[in-house]
Design a protein around this motif. Structure first.
Motif, PDB file in Angstrom:
ATOM      1  N   SER A  33     -11.247   2.508  -4.249  1.00 46.41           N
ATOM      2  CA  SER A  33     -11.646   3.543  -3.262  1.00 46.41           C
ATOM      3  C   SER A  33     -10.824   4.033  -2.359  1.00 46.41           C
ATOM      4  O   SER A  33     -11.071   5.380  -1.944  1.00 46.41           O
ATOM      5  N   SER A  34      -9.870   3.352  -1.770  1.00 43.17           N
ATOM      6  CA  SER A  34      -8.946   3.969  -0.751  1.00 43.17           C
ATOM      7  C   SER A  34      -7.961   5.037  -1.649  1.00 43.17           C
ATOM      8  O   SER A  34      -7.731   5.877  -1.112  1.00 43.17           O
ATOM      9  N   LYS A  65       0.875  -0.992   0.141  1.00 43.94           N
ATOM     10  CA  LYS A  65       0.027  -0.008   0.100  1.00 43.94           C
ATOM     11  C   LYS A  65       1.072   1.302   0.040  1.00 43.94           C
ATOM     12  O   LYS A  65       1.819   1.143   0.725  1.00 43.94           O
ATOM     13  N   PHE A  94      -8.362   3.724   5.944  1.00 42.44           N
ATOM     14  CA  PHE A  94      -9.369   4.323   4.771  1.00 42.44           C
ATOM     15  C   PHE A  94     -10.000   3.127   4.134  1.00 42.44           C
ATOM     16  O   PHE A  94     -11.220   3.141   3.887  1.00 42.44           O
ATOM     17  N   ASP A  95      -9.099   2.288   3.588  1.00 40.70           N
ATOM     18  CA  ASP A  95      -9.600   1.059   2.916  1.00 40.70           C
ATOM     19  C   ASP A  95     -10.482   0.328   3.990  1.00 40.70           C
ATOM     20  O   ASP A  95     -11.629  -0.018   3.732  1.00 40.70           O
ATOM     21  N   ILE A 123      -3.568   4.869   4.645  1.00 39.85           N
ATOM     22  CA  ILE A 123      -4.716   4.405   3.464  1.00 39.85           C
ATOM     23  C   ILE A 123      -5.080   3.187   3.935  1.00 39.85           C
ATOM     24  O   ILE A 123      -6.269   2.783   3.491  1.00 39.85           O
ATOM     25  N   HIS A 124      -4.319   2.138   4.606  1.00 39.91           N
ATOM     26  CA  HIS A 124      -4.970   0.885   5.183  1.00 39.91           C
ATOM     27  C   HIS A 124      -6.145   1.145   5.987  1.00 39.91           C
ATOM     28  O   HIS A 124      -7.255   0.373   5.839  1.00 39.91           O
TER      29      HIS A 124
END
Length: 320
Positions: A286-287, A101, A189-190, A186-187
Motif C-alpha cells: 500500500s505504501s 524501506k 505513509f505506511d 514512505i514509513h
C-alpha cells in the motif's frame, strides 16, 4: 543461530541492521559494498568477510552454500533503486531477505518479487518499524476501538535537514531514490494507511527538489502532509534549539508524541521476523503504491486544504 549476509555495509542504515543481527543472537558472515569505509563492522562482526566487488561476494556465498554453510538471510541496505535486484539475488540464493524501506520503487516490482518468492520458497520482509512504536500502536488501538464512521483530521510534518551533498548523491536523483516523498516519507505513509485505512483521494500541492506536500483522504482520516529536507523550513522554535529534525503528528490539533522510542525498533523488527511475524510483500504494497502515485503527480499549488508549512518560501536548487 542464523547466518546473515548484508548488502550495503557502508550506508547510513547498515549499523542498525548489524546491531539487530548481533542483538538477536545471530551471525553476519559476509558483507558487500562498493565503498570500503566499513570499519563499523569491527564493532559487531570483525570476522565477517567483506567484498567491494559484487561478483566476488556472489562467488563467496555460492561457495558457502555448496559447503553446507550457506546464509539463511540476506539483509538489503543498498540504495533504493537497487533493492529489487538485491532482493532477487537473495531469494535465488535460497535465503530469506530483510530489506529497508522502500521495499521497491514501483508497484509492478512487487508482482515480480511475488513470483520469485513462489519459485524459490523464500520470503521477503520489509522493515516497517513505526508499526512497532508504542505510541503508534496505542494510536492504532484507539482508532480501531472508535465507531467506524469516525473521521480524523491530521497534520503530518516531517523535516529532516540535509546538506548540499544530498543533491549529488543517489538520494538527490528521483530515478534512484524515488524523490522526497519516497525517500524520507514512505514509513509515515505506511503508518497512516495501516492506522486509518485505504486511500480514497490523493492530491499533491507541492513537489520540488527539497520538499513535498499534499492532502490524503483515507477511510478514517483527512491528512495534510508536509515533508522537507530544507533546514529553512523548520519552525523557529526548533531552529532556536539548534535542532535539525522535526517530527509532528497532530490529531485534531493534539500532538501525538513519537520522537522518542526509535532506538531498538530494528532489533524488534528482526526479532519478529525470526519468530515468523515479519511484514511481507502484501504489508508493504500500500505504501509503495501511494508514493508511486505521488511521484507521478505535479503539484497543483496552494489550492484547497493544504498544509500550512506549504506557504514557506521555495528554495532554488543549489546546483541548477
Amino acid at each position: 543461530m542464523k547466518n546473515f549476509a548484508l548488502i550495503g555495509a557502508a550506508g547510513y542504515i547498515a549499523p542498525k541492521h548489524m546491531k539487530a543481527i548481533k542483538e538477536t543472537g545471530n551471525q553476519m558472515v559476509a558483507a558487500f559494498d562498493k565503498f570500503d569505509s566499513v570499519g563499523v563492522m569491527d564493532s559487531y562482526f570483525p570476522k565477517a568477510s567483506f567484498f567491494s566487488e559484487f561478483e566476488r561476494f556472489d562467488r563467496h556465498l555460492e561457495k558457502l552454500k555448496r559447503e553446507g554453510k550457506g546464509v539463511d538471510f540476506v539483509s538489503v541496505c543498498s540504495p533504493n533503486y537497487l533493492h529489487d535486484s538485491h532482493i532477487r539475488f537473495g531469494l535465488r540464493l535460497g535465503a530469506d531477505v530483510i530489506c529497508e524501506k522502500p521495499l521497491v520503487l514501483n508497484p509492478w516490482n512487487m508482482d515480480g518479487l511475488e513470483l520469485v518468492e513462489k519459485e524459490t520458497g523464500s520470503r521477503v520482509f520489509n522493515i516497517l518499524q513505526l508499526r512497532l512504536h508504542p505510541a503508534i500502536l496505542a494510536l492504532r488501538q484507539k482508532v480501531i476501538s472508535e465507531p467506524a464512521n469516525k473521521i480524523h483530521d491530521i497534520d503530518l510534518t516531517y523535516i529532516s535537514s540535509r546538506g548540499n551533498w544530498y543533491y549529488t548523491s543517489w538520494k538527490g536523483d528521483e530515478s534512484k531514490s524515488g524523490g522526497i516523498a519516497t525517500n524520507i516519507g514512505i514509513h509515515f505513509f505506511d503508518m497512516l494507511v495501516w492506522i486509518f485505512g485505504k486511500v480514497k483521494s490523493n492530491i499533491v500541492h507541492l513537489q520540488t527538489h527539497d520538499r513535498a506536500s499534499g492532502y490524503l483522504e483515507l477511510e478514517r482520516a483527512r491528512v495534510r502532509w508536509f515533508l522537507s529536507i530544507n533546514q529553512e523550513t523548520l519552525p523557529e522554535s526548533i531552529l532556536a534549539k539548534g535542532k535539525t529534525i522535526y517530527r509532528s503528528l497532530a490529531l485534531e490539533g493534539q500532538e501525538i508524541e513519537f520522537s522518542d522510542g526509535f532506538v531498538d525498533l530494528h532489533t524488534e523488527s528482526y526479532a519478529g521476523i525470526l519468530m515468523g511475524k515479519g511484514f511481507g510483500l502484501q504489508e508493504a504494497r500500500s505504501s509503495v503504491e501511494l508514493v508511486h502515485d505521488i511521484r507521478q503527480q505535479k503539484g497543483i499549488g496552494l489550492i484547497g486544504d493544504y498544509h500550512p508549512f506549504s506557504k514557506k518560501p521555495l528554495a532554488d536548487h543549489p546546483f541548477l
